[in-house]
Design a protein around this motif. Structure first.
Motif, PDB file in Angstrom:
ATOM      1  N   PHE A  57      52.752 -37.543  45.466  1.00 49.27           N
ATOM      2  CA  PHE A  57      52.373 -36.843  44.237  1.00 49.27           C
ATOM      3  C   PHE A  57      51.574 -37.722  43.284  1.00 49.27           C
ATOM      4  O   PHE A  57      50.924 -37.223  42.362  1.00 49.27           O
ATOM      5  CB  PHE A  57      53.630 -36.336  43.529  1.00 49.27           C
ATOM      6  CG  PHE A  57      54.413 -37.399  42.803  1.00 49.27           C
ATOM      7  CD1 PHE A  57      54.245 -37.600  41.438  1.00 49.27           C
ATOM      8  CD2 PHE A  57      55.322 -38.195  43.478  1.00 49.27           C
ATOM      9  CE1 PHE A  57      54.964 -38.568  40.761  1.00 49.27           C
ATOM     10  CE2 PHE A  57      56.055 -39.162  42.813  1.00 49.27           C
ATOM     11  CZ  PHE A  57      55.872 -39.353  41.449  1.00 49.27           C
ATOM     12  N   LYS A  58      51.611 -39.040  43.493  1.00 48.41           N
ATOM     13  CA  LYS A  58      50.938 -39.951  42.559  1.00 48.41           C
ATOM     14  C   LYS A  58      49.431 -39.711  42.494  1.00 48.41           C
ATOM     15  O   LYS A  58      48.780 -40.064  41.517  1.00 48.41           O
ATOM     16  CB  LYS A  58      51.218 -41.402  42.947  1.00 48.41           C
ATOM     17  CG  LYS A  58      52.694 -41.783  42.933  1.00 48.41           C
ATOM     18  CD  LYS A  58      53.296 -41.677  41.547  1.00 48.41           C
ATOM     19  CE  LYS A  58      54.772 -42.019  41.542  1.00 48.41           C
ATOM     20  NZ  LYS A  58      55.091 -43.414  41.414  1.00 48.41           N
ATOM     21  N   ASP A  59      48.863 -39.081  43.527  1.00 49.34           N
ATOM     22  CA  ASP A  59      47.422 -38.813  43.532  1.00 49.34           C
ATOM     23  C   ASP A  59      47.015 -37.887  42.390  1.00 49.34           C
ATOM     24  O   ASP A  59      45.909 -37.997  41.854  1.00 49.34           O
ATOM     25  CB  ASP A  59      46.996 -38.203  44.866  1.00 49.34           C
ATOM     26  CG  ASP A  59      47.141 -39.169  46.025  1.00 49.34           C
ATOM     27  OD1 ASP A  59      47.425 -40.352  45.776  1.00 49.34           O
ATOM     28  OD2 ASP A  59      46.980 -38.738  47.181  1.00 49.34           O
ATOM     29  N   ARG A  60      47.896 -36.971  42.019  1.00 49.19           N
ATOM     30  CA  ARG A  60      47.590 -36.042  40.915  1.00 49.19           C
ATOM     31  C   ARG A  60      47.342 -36.799  39.612  1.00 49.19           C
ATOM     32  O   ARG A  60      46.407 -36.496  38.865  1.00 49.19           O
ATOM     33  CB  ARG A  60      48.744 -35.062  40.713  1.00 49.19           C
ATOM     34  CG  ARG A  60      48.961 -34.094  41.834  1.00 49.19           C
ATOM     35  CD  ARG A  60      50.103 -33.130  41.499  1.00 49.19           C
ATOM     36  NE  ARG A  60      50.365 -32.239  42.618  1.00 49.19           N
ATOM     37  CZ  ARG A  60      49.684 -31.125  42.855  1.00 49.19           C
ATOM     38  NH1 ARG A  60      48.719 -30.757  42.043  1.00 49.19           N
ATOM     39  NH2 ARG A  60      49.982 -30.373  43.898  1.00 49.19           N
ATOM     40  N   GLY A  61      48.216 -37.750  39.341  1.00 48.86           N
ATOM     41  CA  GLY A  61      48.058 -38.522  38.116  1.00 48.86           C
ATOM     42  C   GLY A  61      46.952 -39.544  38.216  1.00 48.86           C
ATOM     43  O   GLY A  61      46.267 -39.834  37.224  1.00 48.86           O
ATOM     44  N   ASN A  84      54.333 -46.022  46.118  1.00 47.57           N
ATOM     45  CA  ASN A  84      53.421 -44.884  46.064  1.00 47.57           C
ATOM     46  C   ASN A  84      52.351 -45.017  44.985  1.00 47.57           C
ATOM     47  O   ASN A  84      51.196 -44.648  45.197  1.00 47.57           O
ATOM     48  CB  ASN A  84      54.207 -43.586  45.849  1.00 47.57           C
ATOM     49  CG  ASN A  84      54.901 -43.119  47.108  1.00 47.57           C
ATOM     50  OD1 ASN A  84      54.438 -43.353  48.214  1.00 47.57           O
ATOM     51  ND2 ASN A  84      56.031 -42.459  46.951  1.00 47.57           N
ATOM     52  N   THR A  85      52.721 -45.529  43.824  1.00 42.24           N
ATOM     53  CA  THR A  85      51.718 -45.724  42.766  1.00 42.24           C
ATOM     54  C   THR A  85      50.645 -46.700  43.222  1.00 42.24           C
ATOM     55  O   THR A  85      49.449 -46.487  42.983  1.00 42.24           O
ATOM     56  CB  THR A  85      52.385 -46.228  41.471  1.00 42.24           C
ATOM     57  OG1 THR A  85      53.247 -45.221  40.964  1.00 42.24           O
ATOM     58  CG2 THR A  85      51.347 -46.552  40.406  1.00 42.24           C
ATOM     59  N   SER A  86      51.055 -47.763  43.884  1.00 47.52           N
ATOM     60  CA  SER A  86      50.091 -48.760  44.336  1.00 47.52           C
ATOM     61  C   SER A  86      49.130 -48.181  45.371  1.00 47.52           C
ATOM     62  O   SER A  86      47.929 -48.458  45.346  1.00 47.52           O
ATOM     63  CB  SER A  86      50.807 -49.984  44.916  1.00 47.52           C
ATOM     64  OG  SER A  86      51.572 -49.651  46.049  1.00 47.52           O
ATOM     65  N   ALA A  87      49.652 -47.352  46.289  1.00 43.69           N
ATOM     66  CA  ALA A  87      48.788 -46.740  47.304  1.00 43.69           C
ATOM     67  C   ALA A  87      47.755 -45.840  46.653  1.00 43.69           C
ATOM     68  O   ALA A  87      46.569 -45.853  47.026  1.00 43.69           O
ATOM     69  CB  ALA A  87      49.635 -45.935  48.292  1.00 43.69           C
ATOM     70  N   GLN A 116      49.055 -49.229  53.314  1.00 39.80           N
ATOM     71  CA  GLN A 116      47.974 -48.475  52.676  1.00 39.80           C
ATOM     72  C   GLN A 116      47.218 -49.333  51.675  1.00 39.80           C
ATOM     73  O   GLN A 116      45.994 -49.291  51.594  1.00 39.80           O
ATOM     74  CB  GLN A 116      48.540 -47.256  51.944  1.00 39.80           C
ATOM     75  CG  GLN A 116      49.013 -46.133  52.825  1.00 39.80           C
ATOM     76  CD  GLN A 116      49.541 -44.981  51.987  1.00 39.80           C
ATOM     77  OE1 GLN A 116      50.665 -45.029  51.509  1.00 39.80           O
ATOM     78  NE2 GLN A 116      48.738 -43.965  51.801  1.00 39.80           N
ATOM     79  N   VAL A 117      47.968 -50.093  50.907  1.00 42.91           N
ATOM     80  CA  VAL A 117      47.364 -50.904  49.840  1.00 42.91           C
ATOM     81  C   VAL A 117      46.551 -52.057  50.423  1.00 42.91           C
ATOM     82  O   VAL A 117      45.434 -52.338  49.985  1.00 42.91           O
ATOM     83  CB  VAL A 117      48.458 -51.448  48.900  1.00 42.91           C
ATOM     84  CG1 VAL A 117      47.840 -52.300  47.802  1.00 42.91           C
ATOM     85  CG2 VAL A 117      49.257 -50.310  48.295  1.00 42.91           C
ATOM     86  N   GLN A 118      47.111 -52.704  51.419  1.00 37.93           N
ATOM     87  CA  GLN A 118      46.478 -53.905  51.974  1.00 37.93           C
ATOM     88  C   GLN A 118      45.063 -53.634  52.480  1.00 37.93           C
ATOM     89  O   GLN A 118      44.162 -54.442  52.302  1.00 37.93           O
ATOM     90  CB  GLN A 118      47.338 -54.456  53.114  1.00 37.93           C
ATOM     91  CG  GLN A 118      48.694 -54.977  52.687  1.00 37.93           C
ATOM     92  CD  GLN A 118      48.632 -56.318  51.982  1.00 37.93           C
ATOM     93  OE1 GLN A 118      48.108 -56.425  50.877  1.00 37.93           O
ATOM     94  NE2 GLN A 118      49.176 -57.335  52.605  1.00 37.93           N
ATOM     95  N   LEU A 119      44.870 -52.488  53.109  1.00 38.71           N
ATOM     96  CA  LEU A 119      43.588 -52.215  53.740  1.00 38.71           C
ATOM     97  C   LEU A 119      42.484 -51.907  52.724  1.00 38.71           C
ATOM     98  O   LEU A 119      41.309 -51.978  53.050  1.00 38.71           O
ATOM     99  CB  LEU A 119      43.733 -51.060  54.738  1.00 38.71           C
ATOM    100  CG  LEU A 119      42.716 -51.020  55.878  1.00 38.71           C
ATOM    101  CD1 LEU A 119      42.722 -52.309  56.680  1.00 38.71           C
ATOM    102  CD2 LEU A 119      43.000 -49.840  56.798  1.00 38.71           C
ATOM    103  N   THR A 120      42.851 -51.557  51.492  1.00 45.06           N
ATOM    104  CA  THR A 120      41.830 -51.258  50.477  1.00 45.06           C
ATOM    105  C   THR A 120      41.196 -52.513  49.905  1.00 45.06           C
ATOM    106  O   THR A 120      40.164 -52.444  49.233  1.00 45.06           O
ATOM    107  CB  THR A 120      42.436 -50.479  49.295  1.00 45.06           C
ATOM    108  OG1 THR A 120      43.377 -51.321  48.616  1.00 45.06           O
ATOM    109  CG2 THR A 120      43.086 -49.197  49.750  1.00 45.06           C
ATOM    110  N   GLY A 121      41.824 -53.666  50.136  1.00 44.37           N
ATOM    111  CA  GLY A 121      41.314 -54.900  49.551  1.00 44.37           C
ATOM    112  C   GLY A 121      41.853 -55.185  48.164  1.00 44.37           C
ATOM    113  O   GLY A 121      41.393 -56.097  47.478  1.00 44.37           O
ATOM    114  N   ALA A 122      42.854 -54.411  47.732  1.00 41.55           N
ATOM    115  CA  ALA A 122      43.459 -54.642  46.419  1.00 41.55           C
ATOM    116  C   ALA A 122      44.149 -56.004  46.392  1.00 41.55           C
ATOM    117  O   ALA A 122      44.586 -56.519  47.422  1.00 41.55           O
ATOM    118  CB  ALA A 122      44.467 -53.538  46.111  1.00 41.55           C
ATOM    119  N   ASP A 123      44.234 -56.602  45.211  1.00 40.57           N
ATOM    120  CA  ASP A 123      44.987 -57.846  45.027  1.00 40.57           C
ATOM    121  C   ASP A 123      46.466 -57.488  44.864  1.00 40.57           C
ATOM    122  O   ASP A 123      46.849 -56.862  43.870  1.00 40.57           O
ATOM    123  CB  ASP A 123      44.501 -58.598  43.787  1.00 40.57           C
ATOM    124  CG  ASP A 123      43.136 -59.234  43.986  1.00 40.57           C
ATOM    125  OD1 ASP A 123      42.722 -59.389  45.153  1.00 40.57           O
ATOM    126  OD2 ASP A 123      42.491 -59.575  42.990  1.00 40.57           O
TER     127      ASP A 123
END
Length: 349
Positions: A57-61, A84-87, A116-123
């Motif tokens: 649901f975090k995508d909505r926000g 979920n927020t991080s993803a 999910q997060v790791q592959l985006t290149g996020a720190d």
């Protein structure tokens, strides 16, 4: 498909100048649950938010938070997260061409979410503490450095998340009698209540639902009225000891005449298993908290047969494959290529 912000633009704080950062979120299924309806004694529906682009649901926000950050010229976003927020933040920041910084509690994030997060290149930084420690750190950094905070303390997150209520009313034709949902940081119960109120004020709903929120027993500060220093629960997404939207959740509860109660890990896992085995819906453990709570209330003869109960399933089961595998208790056997032997093994002979 129309972007969520465009679809509900009249109810959101956006203008023609707001750059819409979208992954075609929303429009998630509202699934009738006949077997759960029999167990609960009412008409039960499952709002499956795991069908959002990043699986929660975090995508909505986040479409709102990142769109407004882009409108304000932000080049980076930051969040604290149990997963979920991080993803969602990492995905929408990538879509917007922004840098994303994520702080997570050490060892407390399910593998599916971290992947999910790791592959985006996020720190990504693990903090030697819990979610509440992470939230303090991101607030400090956003107050003192040029990064936009996209946790649910950001009011635009709540604005985006309230669209879930709009979709429920659009599909049912009115608000449900009850809405049951997990409560962790408490932004979602706040958002849904705001959405129902906005739709009723606009004449799109004739009534307001009674809000039923459920915390994990080991992380139930709102239930007990005191911060939990070391929250513990198998439902990692709601393992939060000091919810950011605590008071707003109480407002949603009290204005709607609802409840916020605690369910045990055992009750959560039982509901988690029932959702898959009886309704074919695979959600993450925290998502099953609302169903666990509804089942608990049903034992007290809380519901009437004509009541409609919408349970919000906040995230997809693949967010936490480890719990699913351990819960099943089954090993997949390897058998020889022999049709008759296989038929006997499966009880077909």
């Amino acid at each position: 498909m129309v972007a969520l912000i465009e679809k509900y633009k009249a109810f959101l704080p956006v203008t023609d100048e707001t750059p819409v950062i979208s992954l075609q979120e929303g429009n998630t299924p509202l699934i009738p649950a006949p077997r759960l309806s029999q167990r609960i004694g009412a008409q039960v529906y499952l709002k499956f938010e795991g069908a959002n682009p990043t699986g929660s649901f975090k995508d909505r926000g986040m479409t709102m938070a990142v769109s407004k950050a882009a409108e304000e010229g932000a080049k980076a976003v930051i969040c604290a997260s149990t997963g979920n927020t991080s993803a969602a933040a990492a995905a929408y920041a990538a879509r917007a061409g922004m840098k994303c910084i994520v702080l997570i509690p050490d060892g407390k994030v399910a593998l599916g979410k971290l992947a999910q997060v790791q592959l985006t290149g996020a720190d990504v930084v693990q903090i030697d503490g819990n979610f509440d420690d992470c939230l303090r750190m991101v607030r400090y950094l956003s107050d003192n450095y040029p990064v936009a905070l996209v946790n649910s303390v950001n009011p635009f997150r709540i604005e985006g998340q309230k669209t879930g209520a709009f979709e429920i009313v659009d599909e049912l034709g009115d608000s449900p009698t009850y809405q049951a949902m997990p409560v962790g940081n408490a932004g979602n119960i706040t958002a849904y209540w705001a959405g129902y109120k906005a739709y009723k004020e606009a004449g799109k709903a004739s009534r307001l639902p009674t809000m039923l929120g459920f915390q994990a027993a080991g992380a139930a500060p709102i239930v007990h009225g005191a911060m939990v220093e070391k929250p513990e629960t198998v439902a990692t997404a709601i393992r939060i000891g000091n919810p950011a939207s605590w008071q707003k959740a109480l407002t949603a509860r009290d204005e709607s005449g609802g409840v916020i109660q605690a369910v045990t890990d055992e009750q959560i896992l039982e509901a988690y298993g029932l959702l898959s085995s009886e309704e074919g819906v695979f959600c993450e453990p925290a998502s099953a908290s609302g169903v666990a709570g509804a089942l608990m209330l049903a034992e007290q003869h809380f519901f009437k047969p004509d009541d409609s109960v919408v349970c919000i399933l906040t995230g997809h089961g693949l967010k936490d494959p480890g719990t699913a595998m351990s819960r099943s208790g089954k090993e997949v056997e390897v058998l020889p290529v022999d049709g008759e032997n296989l038929a006997a093994h499966l009880g077909l002979k």
